[in-house]
Motif scaffolding. Structure first.
Motif, PDB file in Angstrom:
ATOM      1  N   ALA A 149       0.823  -1.203   0.000  1.00 30.50           N
ATOM      2  CA  ALA A 149       0.000   0.000   0.000  1.00 30.50           C
ATOM      3  C   ALA A 149       0.857   1.253   0.000  1.00 30.50           C
ATOM      4  N   ASP A 150       0.537   2.169  -0.935  1.00 30.52           N
ATOM      5  CA  ASP A 150       1.131   3.496  -0.979  1.00 30.52           C
ATOM      6  C   ASP A 150       2.654   3.445  -0.955  1.00 30.52           C
ATOM      7  N   THR A 151       3.253   2.622  -1.802  1.00 34.51           N
ATOM      8  CA  THR A 151       4.684   2.371  -1.721  1.00 34.51           C
ATOM      9  C   THR A 151       5.526   3.200  -2.680  1.00 34.51           C
ATOM     10  N   GLY A 152       4.946   3.766  -3.738  1.00 28.83           N
ATOM     11  CA  GLY A 152       5.766   4.363  -4.792  1.00 28.83           C
ATOM     12  C   GLY A 152       6.416   3.252  -5.605  1.00 28.83           C
ATOM     13  N   ASP A 153       7.695   3.406  -5.925  1.00 24.72           N
ATOM     14  CA  ASP A 153       8.418   2.356  -6.639  1.00 24.72           C
ATOM     15  C   ASP A 153       8.639   1.154  -5.721  1.00 24.72           C
ATOM     16  N   PHE A 154       8.568  -0.035  -6.290  1.00 20.99           N
ATOM     17  CA  PHE A 154       8.772  -1.229  -5.475  1.00 20.99           C
ATOM     18  C   PHE A 154       9.405  -2.341  -6.297  1.00 20.99           C
ATOM     19  N   SER A 155       9.970  -3.298  -5.578  1.00 19.03           N
ATOM     20  CA  SER A 155      10.450  -4.542  -6.165  1.00 19.03           C
ATOM     21  C   SER A 155       9.922  -5.675  -5.300  1.00 19.03           C
ATOM     22  N   LEU A 156       9.199  -6.577  -5.910  1.00 19.81           N
ATOM     23  CA  LEU A 156       8.587  -7.705  -5.207  1.00 19.81           C
ATOM     24  C   LEU A 156       9.251  -8.984  -5.683  1.00 19.81           C
ATOM     25  N   THR A 157       9.671  -9.824  -4.738  1.00 16.67           N
ATOM     26  CA  THR A 157      10.357 -11.060  -5.110  1.00 16.67           C
ATOM     27  C   THR A 157       9.625 -12.274  -4.575  1.00 16.67           C
ATOM     28  N   LEU A 158       9.702 -13.353  -5.352  1.00 16.25           N
ATOM     29  CA  LEU A 158       9.195 -14.658  -4.951  1.00 16.25           C
ATOM     30  C   LEU A 158      10.325 -15.654  -5.146  1.00 16.25           C
ATOM     31  N   LEU A 159      10.612 -16.429  -4.123  1.00 15.12           N
ATOM     32  CA  LEU A 159      11.664 -17.427  -4.187  1.00 15.12           C
ATOM     33  C   LEU A 159      11.103 -18.746  -3.689  1.00 15.12           C
ATOM     34  N   GLY A 160      11.125 -19.773  -4.537  1.00 17.81           N
ATOM     35  CA  GLY A 160      10.559 -21.055  -4.139  1.00 17.81           C
ATOM     36  C   GLY A 160      11.298 -22.226  -4.740  1.00 17.81           C
ATOM     37  N   PHE A 161      11.035 -23.406  -4.173  1.00 20.34           N
ATOM     38  CA  PHE A 161      11.753 -24.617  -4.568  1.00 20.34           C
ATOM     39  C   PHE A 161      10.766 -25.760  -4.756  1.00 20.34           C
ATOM     40  N   GLU A 162      11.028 -26.566  -5.799  1.00 18.45           N
ATOM     41  CA  GLU A 162      10.130 -27.671  -6.149  1.00 18.45           C
ATOM     42  C   GLU A 162      10.942 -28.940  -6.350  1.00 18.45           C
ATOM     43  N   GLY A 163      10.437 -30.040  -5.832  1.00 15.61           N
ATOM     44  CA  GLY A 163      11.136 -31.311  -5.968  1.00 15.61           C
ATOM     45  C   GLY A 163      10.491 -32.256  -6.939  1.00 15.61           C
ATOM     46  N   CYS A 164       9.265 -31.921  -7.361  1.00 12.35           N
ATOM     47  CA  CYS A 164       8.523 -32.861  -8.208  1.00 12.35           C
ATOM     48  C   CYS A 164       7.509 -32.144  -9.082  1.00 12.35           C
ATOM     49  N   CYS A 165       7.393 -32.576 -10.283  1.00 14.13           N
ATOM     50  CA  CYS A 165       6.195 -32.381 -11.111  1.00 14.13           C
ATOM     51  C   CYS A 165       6.080 -31.057 -11.860  1.00 14.13           C
ATOM     52  N   ASP A 166       6.934 -30.055 -11.574  1.00 11.21           N
ATOM     53  CA  ASP A 166       7.015 -28.859 -12.406  1.00 11.21           C
ATOM     54  C   ASP A 166       5.646 -28.265 -12.705  1.00 11.21           C
ATOM     55  N   GLY A 167       4.904 -27.949 -11.663  1.00  9.50           N
ATOM     56  CA  GLY A 167       3.562 -27.411 -11.865  1.00  9.50           C
ATOM     57  C   GLY A 167       3.557 -25.981 -12.377  1.00  9.50           C
ATOM     58  N   ILE A 168       2.376 -25.450 -12.596  1.00 10.81           N
ATOM     59  CA  ILE A 168       2.193 -24.132 -13.184  1.00 10.81           C
ATOM     60  C   ILE A 168       2.176 -23.054 -12.100  1.00 10.81           C
ATOM     61  N   ASN A 169       2.884 -21.943 -12.358  1.00 12.39           N
ATOM     62  CA  ASN A 169       2.896 -20.791 -11.460  1.00 12.39           C
ATOM     63  C   ASN A 169       2.241 -19.599 -12.148  1.00 12.39           C
ATOM     64  N   SER A 170       1.341 -18.921 -11.432  1.00  9.72           N
ATOM     65  CA  SER A 170       0.618 -17.784 -11.987  1.00  9.72           C
ATOM     66  C   SER A 170       0.416 -16.730 -10.902  1.00  9.72           C
ATOM     67  N   ALA A 171       0.055 -15.520 -11.334  1.00  8.13           N
ATOM     68  CA  ALA A 171      -0.218 -14.442 -10.379  1.00  8.13           C
ATOM     69  C   ALA A 171      -1.339 -13.557 -10.907  1.00  8.13           C
ATOM     70  N   GLN A 172      -2.106 -12.988  -9.975  1.00  7.45           N
ATOM     71  CA  GLN A 172      -3.123 -12.011 -10.318  1.00  7.45           C
ATOM     72  C   GLN A 172      -3.113 -10.909  -9.259  1.00  7.45           C
ATOM     73  N   TYR A 173      -3.824  -9.807  -9.543  1.00  5.75           N
ATOM     74  CA  TYR A 173      -3.822  -8.688  -8.603  1.00  5.75           C
ATOM     75  C   TYR A 173      -5.145  -7.933  -8.683  1.00  5.75           C
ATOM     76  N   ARG A 174      -5.392  -7.135  -7.648  1.00  5.85           N
ATOM     77  CA  ARG A 174      -6.464  -6.154  -7.669  1.00  5.85           C
ATOM     78  C   ARG A 174      -5.972  -4.923  -6.906  1.00  5.85           C
TER      79      ARG A 174
END
Length: 229
Positions: A149-174
Motif C-alpha cells: 500500500a502506498d509504496t511508490g516504486d517497489f520490487s517484489l520477489t518470490l523465491l521457491g523450490f520444487e522437488g517434483c512435477c514442475d507445476g504451473i505458477n501464476s499471479a493475479q492482482y487487484r
C-alpha cells in the motif's frame, strides 16, 4: 494561444492518466536453476531464512536460466527454461510503482517451500514452510496473498523450490485507490471491502515515462496543425 492551450490539455490529460494508473508493472523476470535445496523446516527468522535460501539459490552449481516475462501466467521450469520436472528453484522479480494499494495472489507449485518479499517500507517477508500446490484454482487454500500500500516504486520477489512435477505458477492482482491504514495484523492482510478493482492477470503494463510527455504533446500538435491546413 490556441496552440498552447491545446498542448497543455494534452499534457494534463496524459499526466492525469499516469496519476490514476494505480499499479504499473515495469518488468517481470524469472530466474530458474536446477537444485535440490529445500526451504522447509528452516529454524531462524523469516528474514534470515530468506537470506539463506537466496544464497543457496545463487550458489547452486546448475546453470541459471533467466527470462523476461510479459505476464506471470502458466510459468513452469520445463516450459520456460527447458528444464526437467524435478529439483529446481525459481526466483521471480517484479518491479513497478504503486499509488494506493494492491493485493497480489500467487498460485504456486513449491513442494519445498518458499518466500515472498518486497523492498518497500514495512513490507514483510512471508515464509511458506509447507508443500504448496494451488491446483490451478484461485479458490484453493494454497493460494498465497501479499499486500502493498502506498509504496511508490517497489520490487517484489518470490523465491521457491520444487522437488517434483514442475507445476504451473501464476499471479493475479487487484487494486484500490485509498491506502490502507494498517498493512498487516494478526488476522492477516487487511484489504478494503467493496473498494477494489476486479482481479486481473499480473502482466507488464508500463506507460511512457514523464520525460517523453513533451514529445507526445509536440507530436499531437503537429498532427492537429496538419489536419487544420
Amino acid at each position: 494561444m490556441r496552440y498552447s492551450k491545446f498542448v497543455a490539455g494534452i499534457t494534463l490529460a496524459t499526466f492525469s492518466g499516469l496519476a490514476s494508473a494505480g499499479l504499473v508493472i515495469d518488468s517481470i523476470n524469472v530466474e530458474m536453476v536446477s537444485t535440490s535445496f529445500s526451504a522447509r523446516n528452516m529454524a531462524e527468522s523469516n528474514e534470515e531464512n530468506y537470506a539463506a535460501a537466496l544464497n543457496a539459490f545463487q550458489s547452486s552449481e546448475g546453470a541459471v536460466c533467466s527470462e523476461d516475462l510479459q505476464a506471470l501466467e502458466d510459468v513452469s521450469y520445463r516450459g520456460t527454461c527447458g528444464g526437467g520436472k524435478r529439483n529446481y528453484g525459481a526466483l521471480y522479480t517484479i518491479t513497478g510503482s504503486l499509488t494506493g494499494g494492491a493485493e497480489f495472489q500467487f498460485g504456486l507449485d513449491w513442494g519445498r517451500g518458499g518466500f515472498t518479499s518486497a523492498d518497500s517500507t514495512d513490507a514483510a517477508v512471508d515464509y511458506f514452510n509447507e508443500d504448496i500446490w494451488w491446483s490451478k484454482n484461485w479458490n484453493n487454500s494454497d493460494v498465497k496473498s501479499y499486500v502493498l500500500a502506498d509504496t511508490g516504486d517497489f520490487s517484489l520477489t518470490l523465491l521457491g523450490f520444487e522437488g517434483c512435477c514442475d507445476g504451473i505458477n501464476s499471479a493475479q492482482y487487484r487494486t484500490w485507490k485509498t491506502p490502507q491504514i494498517s498493512l498487516f495484523s494478526q488476522g492477516g492482510p487487511q484489504v478494503p471491502v467493496g473498494n477494489t478493482s476486479e482481479w486481473a492477470t499480473l502482466e507488464v503494463n508500463a506507460v511512457p515515462v514523464p520525460g517523453s510527455l513533451p514529445l507526445m504533446a509536440v507530436g499531437a500538435l503537429i498532427l492537429w496543425r496538419r489536419r487544420q491546413s
